[in-house]
Design an enzyme around this catalytic site. Sequence first.
Site, PDB file in Angstrom:
ATOM      1  CG  ASP A 300      -2.200   0.779   0.987  1.00  0.00           C
ATOM      2  OD1 ASP A 300      -2.196   1.671   0.118  1.00  0.00           O
ATOM      3  OD2 ASP A 300      -3.198   0.520   1.686  1.00  0.00           O
ATOM      4  CD1 TRP A 301       0.378   6.019  -3.128  1.00  0.00           C
ATOM      5  CD2 TRP A 301      -0.086   3.863  -3.397  1.00  0.00           C
ATOM      6  NE1 TRP A 301       0.240   5.781  -4.480  1.00  0.00           N
ATOM      7  CE2 TRP A 301      -0.050   4.457  -4.671  1.00  0.00           C
ATOM      8  CE3 TRP A 301      -0.342   2.492  -3.323  1.00  0.00           C
ATOM      9  CZ2 TRP A 301      -0.260   3.759  -5.852  1.00  0.00           C
ATOM     10  CZ3 TRP A 301      -0.573   1.790  -4.501  1.00  0.00           C
ATOM     11  CH2 TRP A 301      -0.528   2.423  -5.752  1.00  0.00           C
TER      12      TRP A 301
END
Length: 515
Positions: A300-301
């Site tokens: 995920d970011w």
Amino acid sequence: MLHGQGTPCWHTFLYACMERCFPCCTPPAASSYSPVTTSYNSSSASATLSSTTSSASASTSGVSTTGVITILLSSYSFAPYPTPTLNPLPPVFPATDPLNPLSVSSDPQVMPDFAPAWATAYQKAKTLDSPLTVHFADYTTVFPAGIQSWNCALMRACGLALGQEFKGKGANIALRPMMNMGCIAQGGRNWEGFGADPFLTSESAYKMILGLQNAGVQATAKHFINNEQEHFCTSESSNVNDWTQHEIYAHLFLRSVMAGVLSIMCSYNLINETYACNNDKMLNDILKWEYSFQDFIQSDWLAMMLTLSAVAGLDMTMPGDIIFDSGNSYFGSNLMDYVNDGYISMARLDDMATCIIAAWYFLHQDKGYPAMNFSAFNPNNEVTNQHPRNLVLIGSDAGPGNSSLNEFTDQGGSDGILAMGWGSGTGNFPYLILPLEGIQERACQDGSSVFWDFDDWNTALAGNMAYGEAVALVFTNSDSGEDYITVDGNQEDHNNLTAGHNDDDLILAVAVQNM
């Protein structure tokens, strides 16, 4: 988070209903549900605070009470992950190309075998290297977030339509489906998923992935795993024992792997005191060895925590840097240093690159795939965004009034579109087609986008909305009528020849910004 012992009676009832209402899928066998606890790791101290206490959490393997468990700096060898057999046994496991999956009405016991397609993709790769819409792109449909339906054909059709839009915009990967279980009712991202039932969620994801990849777009199953809350999402630890993990949470991703999903996104949270994107047990042992997931795991970011996450099974860091726009990365030159120093094997680096490129070949994205035709960071760039013209409508006269077409007696007032003056010569509208409605209908025919601002007084906003648009139209009016009604200081005739509602200044503000 706490599950009581034994199968809840509502599950027994629900699965019985599903056998009749959802005949294309088979519910899992009932068994006991084990406790789950959540703890929070302080960034300034090593102690953890448990929000739920349970005897099962104390026996969970690998759970620490002294802080985050991480990978030690050492030299790590690499053994290739398992691959499926290249000898499928039709008709139970028919060889399947992802662009031509099994029909929706297929026997639920028949599973697609993607092994031959994987073998071809890997061979080619070794010779080289949303929930909703295409994020930040224009002229795309915003699809429903999480469709909670037992209709297999609907789920497949939704995935196919979404995939076609991604492909049309030139996007190779879709960050969907989202499969958080929603076991906490207050969870901020529950609306993105398919509901709190593991069977419904897993089957919905299975169908949507088949549809997305049928369109030629790489699907991403997320968020792996136990990502059930937004509050403290980067510091809380979801402590889950192995039985519960397999029976409820990981099962969703098993079905995604069976659908041939090309990417799985690891989450922000910790699992049993180890960050998800650094969790060897979850990424390597369960996903890549037990489930034989064939392709790449992305973070995920900014969810990646250290370069040695590559040893734990992470293949791609997103968006690439450690902090947004920092230019620094745990991978890149740092990854090469770890390889050159012997901490990460060259074979593992080759495996990471091969997995990522193989997904490209697996869906034949190397042949005739559309070029990217939108810019996420410059939506008004007409060179990058190959699309028809954008229009913006400014002024209250383009839209509806505050309540209805006939809100004022004898039409003695105007706070929206003006189609007649006031007085005894007026009548009540049965309907009225607004400028916004008429222009929107015409714009749909050539794919133009229409934006609007009905505030006559906020000239700064109007000017900003007009900036960079192909066309900016200002709709103004000036009302008048018989002498028995006074509107805006005008008793009958116009007091002057200016437009009403500050519209003269509105026109100037738009004209300055839309040259």
